[in-house]
Design an enzyme around this catalytic site. Structure first.
Site, short mmCIF file in Angstrom:
data_model
loop_
_atom_site.label_atom_id
_atom_site.label_comp_id
_atom_site.label_asym_id
_atom_site.label_seq_id
_atom_site.Cartn_x
_atom_site.Cartn_y
_atom_site.Cartn_z
N HIS A 12 35.87 39.25 35.24
CA HIS A 12 36.34 40.31 34.33
C HIS A 12 36.38 39.83 32.88
O HIS A 12 37.12 40.37 32.05
CB HIS A 12 37.77 40.79 34.68
CG HIS A 12 37.88 41.57 35.94
ND1 HIS A 12 39.02 41.53 36.73
CD2 HIS A 12 37.04 42.44 36.55
CE1 HIS A 12 38.86 42.31 37.77
NE2 HIS A 12 37.66 42.88 37.70
N ARG A 44 25.06 43.57 32.71
CA ARG A 44 26.29 42.94 33.18
C ARG A 44 25.91 42.02 34.35
O ARG A 44 25.28 42.44 35.32
CB ARG A 44 27.29 43.98 33.66
CG ARG A 44 28.55 43.30 34.10
CD ARG A 44 29.38 44.14 35.01
NE ARG A 44 30.55 43.40 35.42
CZ ARG A 44 31.24 43.66 36.50
NH1 ARG A 44 30.89 44.64 37.28
NH2 ARG A 44 32.28 42.95 36.81
N ARG A 80 41.59 43.28 48.43
CA ARG A 80 41.51 41.81 48.48
C ARG A 80 42.91 41.22 48.46
O ARG A 80 43.78 41.71 47.74
CB ARG A 80 40.73 41.26 47.28
CG ARG A 80 39.28 41.57 47.32
CD ARG A 80 38.56 40.92 46.13
NE ARG A 80 37.52 41.81 45.66
CZ ARG A 80 37.20 41.98 44.38
NH1 ARG A 80 37.83 41.31 43.43
NH2 ARG A 80 36.24 42.81 44.05
N ARG A 93 46.94 55.68 43.46
CA ARG A 93 47.48 57.06 43.39
C ARG A 93 48.04 57.48 44.74
O ARG A 93 49.11 58.08 44.83
CB ARG A 93 46.40 58.04 42.94
CG ARG A 93 46.09 57.96 41.48
CD ARG A 93 44.82 58.66 41.14
NE ARG A 93 43.67 57.95 41.68
CZ ARG A 93 42.44 58.03 41.21
NH1 ARG A 93 42.18 58.82 40.19
NH2 ARG A 93 41.46 57.35 41.73
N ASP A 111 43.92 52.93 47.14
CA ASP A 111 44.02 53.65 45.87
C ASP A 111 45.49 53.80 45.48
O ASP A 111 46.30 54.35 46.25
CB ASP A 111 43.35 55.03 46.03
CG ASP A 111 43.16 55.72 44.69
OD1 ASP A 111 44.14 55.84 43.93
OD2 ASP A 111 42.02 56.14 44.41
N HIS A 121 43.99 42.99 33.70
CA HIS A 121 42.96 43.96 34.09
C HIS A 121 43.28 44.34 35.53
O HIS A 121 43.08 43.55 36.45
CB HIS A 121 41.57 43.31 33.97
CG HIS A 121 40.45 44.19 34.44
ND1 HIS A 121 39.48 44.68 33.60
CD2 HIS A 121 40.15 44.68 35.66
CE1 HIS A 121 38.64 45.44 34.28
NE2 HIS A 121 39.02 45.45 35.54
N ILE A 122 43.82 45.55 35.71
CA ILE A 122 44.25 45.95 37.05
C ILE A 122 43.47 47.19 37.47
O ILE A 122 43.76 48.31 37.04
CB ILE A 122 45.77 46.26 37.10
CG1 ILE A 122 46.56 45.29 36.22
CG2 ILE A 122 46.26 46.22 38.55
CD1 ILE A 122 47.98 45.75 35.95
#
Ligand code: ADP
Length: 412
Positions: free
Chosen positions: A179, A90, A240, A284, A282, A207-208
Site C-alpha cells: 500500500h 501499479r 486476512r 458495512r 464487509d 489504510h483500512i
C-alpha cells in the site's frame, strides 16, 4: 497529454486517465471478471457512466477493450491513442530491488518475473497487464510504480524478522510492506493540511480497506509498516488474519492434517473479520449486524479498533512523538465508528477527537479534520489517490524529472 494508469489484478483491470500537469482526472473505470465469458467494463467519465458486457479471455483482451472504450466515440475521454503519452502500471512487489518507480525495460520485466515467487497472486497479473499494454501501445514509455517502494526506507531493525538470518539471505524473508503509494499520497496531503514541510512531520497513516496496513512516516520516510513479507501480516483485515501467534497454523495443520496450501487459503480468504464473525468481511454488514445486536460482530469491531489503537501507540513511541493520524481507504474514509473507537481514549497522546466532525466525515472526495481545533495531535480523513501518484511518477520519469532534488508532487 494524458497518462493511462493500469492496475491489473488476477481477474480485474482498474484504469484511469489523468492529466497530471493540472491534476485532472478524466475518467476511471474497471473491467471485472477478466478470464470469463461474463466480463463487464464500467467507466465513469464526468457524470456519464458506461457499462459494457463483453467477454475478455485474458488481460490482453481486457486492456484492448479499455483502449477501445477510451477512444471509441465523439465524447470519449481520449481523442485518440496518440493522446496517451505513457502508461503507469501499479505493480505490487518490487522486493528490495526498487526503492522508486522505474521505466519498464526488459531487465525490469525479468526482475519482476524473478520476484513473482514472493507475490504469486499479484505479480503475474501485473506482468500480464504490462505485456498486454506494451503490445497494444508499443511506442510510448511504460512505468512500473511499486506498492513496496515507499517502504524501502525501513532500517534493518524494522524489516528483519527474528528468524534464522539465513532465511533472509536465501529466501528474501523480510518485511517489505505494501500500500506504499497510498501511504505516500496521504502522508504528503497530511503534511500539507498541517501546513508543515513533509520532511518535518511524524505521522501514522492507516489504510483500512479490505486489506489494511499502517505506516509510521517520520520526516518524509516510512520507518515502519504493518504488512510484512506478504500482505497477510499486521492489522486484522476483511478476510486476512493479520498478525497471529505463528504457532497457530502449525498446530492446526497438525491437528487437522491440513496441507500448507489449505492453510494459506484459510489465513488469506477465510480469516480476519470473516473468520471472526463467520458471516461478513464487509464492514458495512458487520456494523449493521452489530447495531442489530450480533455479539460476534460487536466483538469484531472492538478487535479491529483495538489493533488500530495499539499500532498508533507503538508507532508514536518509535517516532518519539506524533503530529497527525490519517485514516484512508474504504473503511478509513467511511466508517466513523471504527475511527471513533480507534481514537477514543488517546487524549494522553494528545489526540482529542471531535465527535461531531468525525460523524460528518464519510465518503466522497473531501478531506476532513476530525480532531478538535486545539488537539495537539491532529486526526484527518484523507481520501487516497493512488492513481494520481502513479500518473505523476510516470510523467516525471518520462520527463527525466523524477528523483531530482526539485521534484515535487503537485498535491504536496
Ligand atoms: P480494497 O482493499 O478492496 O481496495 P476498499 O478500500 O475499497 O478496499 O475498502 C473496502 C472496505 O470498505 C469494505 O470492507 C467496505 O465495507 C468498507 N466500507 C465502504 N463503505 C463503508 C461504510 N460506509 N462504512 C463502513 N465500511 C465501509
Amino acid at each position: 497529454m494524458s497518462i493511462l494508469t493500469l492496475n491489473c489484478g488476477s481477474s480485474s483491470v482498474k484504469f484511469s486517465v489523468y492529466s497530471p500537469k493540472d491534476g485532472d482526472l478524466f475518467c476511471r473505470g474497471l473491467v471485472e471478471r477478466v478470464g470469463s465469458a461474463e466480463s463487464i467494463l464500467k467507466l465513469k467519465h464526468g457524470e456519464k457512466e458506461t457499462r459494457i458486457e463483453q467477454a475478455c479471455a485474458d488481460h490482453t483482451e481486457a486492456v484492448a477493450l479499455v483502449l477501445k472504450v477510451l477512444t471509441g466515440g465523439d465524447d470519449s475521454p481520449v481523442t485518440d491513442l496518440a493522446a496517451i503519452q505513457a502508461v503507469g502500471h501499479r505493480t505490487v512487489h518490487g522486493g528490495d530491488k526498487f526503492a522508486n518507480s522505474a521505466r519498464v525495460t526488459p531487465e525490469l520485466i525479468k526482475t519482476l518475473e524473478d520476484l513473482s515467487a514472493l507475490a504469486p497472486l499479484h505479480n503475474p497479473p501485473n506482468l500480464a497487464g504490462i505485456r498486454a499494454a506494451q503490445a497494444l501501445l508499443p511506442d510510448i514509455p511504460h512505468v512500473a510504480v511499486f506498492d513496496t517502494a515507499f517502504h524501502q526506507t525501513l532500517e534493518p531493525e524494522a524489516y528483519l524478522y527474528p528468524v534464522p538470518y539465513a532465511w533472509y539471505e536465501k529466501h528474501g524473508i523480510r518485511r517489505y510492506g505494501f500500500h506504499g503509494t497510498s501511504h505516500l499520497y496521504v502522508a504528503h496531503r497530511a503534511a500539507a493540511l498541517l501546513g508543515r514541510a513533509y520532511d518535518s512531520v511524524r505521522l501514522v497513516t492507516l489504510h483500512i480497506g479490505n486489506g489494511a496496513s499502517a505506516a509510521a512516516v517520520c520526516c518524509g520516510r516510512s520507518i515502519d509498516t504493518s504488512m510484512g513479507f506478504t500482505p497477510l501480516d499486521g492489522l486484522v483485515m476483511g478476510t486476512r488474519s493479520g498478525s497471529i501467534d505463528p504457532a497457530i497454523p502449525l498446530f492446526v495443520m497438525r491437528a487437522e492434517n491440513l496441507p500448507a496450501a489449505d492453510m494459506d487459503r484459510i489465513l488469506n480468504k477465510k480469516s480476519g473479520l470473516l473468520g471472526l464473525t463467520d458471516r461478513f468481511s464487509d464492514r458495512r454488514d458487520i456494523e449493521k449486524a452489530a447495531r442489530d445486536g450480533d455479539e460476534r460482530c460487536k466483538e469484531a469491531i472492538e478487535l479491529e479498533a483495538r489493533g488500530l489503537k495499539k499500532i498508533i501507540g507503538a508507532y508514536a513511541a518509535v517516532m518519539g512523538g506524533l503530529d497527525a493520524v490519517v485514516f484512508t481507504a474504504g473503511v478509513g474514509e467511511n466508517s466513523s465508528l471504527i475511527r471513533q473507537k480507534t481514537l477514543v481514549g488517546l487524549q494522553f497522546l494528545g489526540i482529542h477527537l471531535d465527535e461531531e466532525a468525525n460523524a460528518l466525515a464519510h465518503g466522497g472526495d473531501a478531506e476532513a479534520r476530525i480532531s478538535k481545533p486545539d488537539s495537539a495531535v491532529r486526526a484527518f480523513v484523507i481520501p487516497t489517490n493512488e492513481e494520481r501518484v502513479i500518473a505523476e511518477d510516470t510523467l516525471a520519469i518520462c520527463e527525466d524529472r523524477f528523483d531530482k532534488p526539485d521534484f515535487k508532487y503537485s498535491f504536496a
